[in-house]
Design a protein around this motif. Structure first.
Motif, PDB file in Angstrom:
ATOM      1  N   HIS A 322       0.828  -1.200   0.000  1.00  0.00           N
ATOM      2  CA  HIS A 322       0.000   0.000   0.000  1.00  0.00           C
ATOM      3  C   HIS A 322       0.869   1.260   0.000  1.00  0.00           C
ATOM      4  O   HIS A 322       2.067   1.218   0.300  1.00  0.00           O
ATOM      5  CB  HIS A 322      -0.916  -0.007   1.219  1.00  0.00           C
ATOM      6  N   SER A 323       0.226   2.383  -0.301  1.00  0.00           N
ATOM      7  CA  SER A 323       0.936   3.659  -0.313  1.00  0.00           C
ATOM      8  C   SER A 323       0.490   4.577   0.815  1.00  0.00           C
ATOM      9  O   SER A 323       0.921   5.726   0.884  1.00  0.00           O
ATOM     10  CB  SER A 323       0.721   4.367  -1.660  1.00  0.00           C
ATOM     11  N   ASP A 344      -5.329   4.215   0.972  1.00  0.00           N
ATOM     12  CA  ASP A 344      -4.975   4.476  -0.426  1.00  0.00           C
ATOM     13  C   ASP A 344      -6.068   3.994  -1.375  1.00  0.00           C
ATOM     14  O   ASP A 344      -5.873   3.981  -2.592  1.00  0.00           O
ATOM     15  CB  ASP A 344      -3.642   3.824  -0.786  1.00  0.00           C
ATOM     16  N   LYS A 366      -1.858   9.262  -0.814  1.00  0.00           N
ATOM     17  CA  LYS A 366      -0.633   8.952  -0.094  1.00  0.00           C
ATOM     18  C   LYS A 366      -0.489   9.715   1.211  1.00  0.00           C
ATOM     19  O   LYS A 366       0.540   9.641   1.864  1.00  0.00           O
ATOM     20  CB  LYS A 366       0.576   9.235  -0.981  1.00  0.00           C
TER      21      LYS A 366
END
Length: 387
Positions: A322-323, A344, A366
């Motif tokens: 994930h970001s 995200d 983000k």
């Protein structure tokens, strides 16, 4: 032990969900127990910050349905145990809704309403699908656990089924967690921002008789899960990243009930070459007979931790995932797969040794979490049995 840790170490991304036009935080997740829905497929339900519910095909992560009807934040989603076509959700709008996953839209099969002042902040359905329990936020000095008969029968009243009753004396602040026992339909545990974790047997007549034990986490409770071979242990996480592991089997003995107490896992957990920003939830791995805790970083990296009496031990990190902050996960023992979702707007499917074929891009959201969690400091009495 090597197989147990190796299983996690080989997890890699098999699928990513496609980005939606209106990105939204993904907050809670559940998976149907068997195949369900229009295509006789296993389904994944995710609650979203825009007050909708998305349902996906578990194998492809293709979106198969959206459900909108709540007017407040959704605090959880649960598939029924005995009918995978039924999906429950609860919301701050004071309702628990039951959806038929075969008919997406805005019309719930049944709406269970609380009392006028109720703002639901947690809920669960018991293992026999007979009882729903929802915990409320504190309103006008009142905090409730509200119960309904979960059997979906259309009511003649537009108000829907009336509650069976409430518990109102055991917590004095927002109830953030309600978890029924996996196999004992009358046993439920609740957690609150008041720091207390209460264990009830709802088969008794009164709240006072139902309360079996009270444990004190010394802080605001963020997550609870049942653990142990007999599921007679409780893993409690707090909003300031504490962890408390209690063994209810010791309630009738002179042995300590506390297996582990960690005030701040960020400070005590050694992460080689990395850091730990938060804990998500614990899970019990039945084959390995181990309690596993999943945590992560604000940039989306996931850490899998082995929970033992000596403390939390880092097993592995899941890379390239994930970001942003991960909010929820679901482990499926049938195929050793892991589903993760977060801020995200991505839902990811992890499998041992998988090779990602999807061309979907990583999420664009983000920013770090904007959710400022409550914390409290409380008395130091860790746990007491019901006298």
């Amino acid at each position: 032990m090597e197989d147990f840790e190796g299983q996690f170490a080989t997890l890699s991304i098999a699928k990513r969900s496609e980005q939606t036009k209106d990105p939204t935080y993904l907050l809670d997740i559940d998976c149907s127990k068997t195949a369900a829905g229009a295509g006789n497929q296993q389904l994944v339900a995710v609650s979203c910050s825009n007050r909708s519910i998305h349902v996906y095909n578990k194998q492809t992560l293709g979106l198969v349905g959206q459900y909108s009807g709540h007017s407040g934040p959704i605090c959880g989603v649960r598939f029924a145990q005995t009918s995978d076509n039924l999906l429950f959700s609860a919301s701050g709008d004071g309702t628990v809704r039951c959806w038929d996953v075969r008919t997406p839209g805005i019309d719930a099969v049944q709406v269970f309403r609380g009392y006028p002042s109720n703002v639901f902040s947690s809920f669960d359905v018991n293992c026999s699908d007979l009882v729903i329990c929802a915990g409320t936020e504190k309103v006008h000095e009142d905090t409730f656990m509200v119960f309904w008969d979960a059997r979906v029968v259309k009511s003649n009243s537009t108000a829907g089924p009336q509650p069976l009753g409430v518990y109102s004396e055991s917590h004095n602040d927002d109830i953030t967690q309600v978890r029924f026992h996996p196999s004992k339909s009358d046993m439920v545990v609740s957690g609150s921002t008041d720091g207390l974790v209460n264990v009830f047997d709802i088969g008794t007549d009164t709240e006072d008789d139902a309360l079996l034990a009270t444990c004190n986490s010394d802080s605001s409770v963020s997550s609870i899960n049942w653990s142990g071979e007999q599921y007679d242990q409780i893993c409690c996480l707090t909003h300031d990243e504490g962890l408390f592991w209690w063994d209810l089997a010791q309630l009738e003995t002179e042995e300590p009930i506390t297996l582990l107490s960690v005030q701040d896992a960020r400070e005590t957990t050694e992460i080689q070459g990395g850091s730990l920003d938060y804990l998500i939830r614990g899970m019990y791995h039945e084959r390995a007979k181990k309690l596993v805790v999943v945590g992560g970083t604000n940039t989306g990296k996931l850490h899998l931790l082995d929970c033992r009496a000596e403390g939390l031990r880092h097993m592995c990190a899941l890379q390239d995932s994930h970001s942003a902050t991960v909010r929820c996960f679901h482990w499926h023992t049938g195929d050793d797969s892991l589903l993760t979702a977060g801020e995200d707007a991505q839902l990811l499917l992890w499998k041992p040794g998988a090779v990602e074929l999807s061309t979907a891009k990583k999420g664009l959201m983000k920013s770090a979490s904007s959710i400022q969690q409550k914390t409290r400091v409380h008395g130091k009495t860790m746990c007491k049995r019901k006298k």
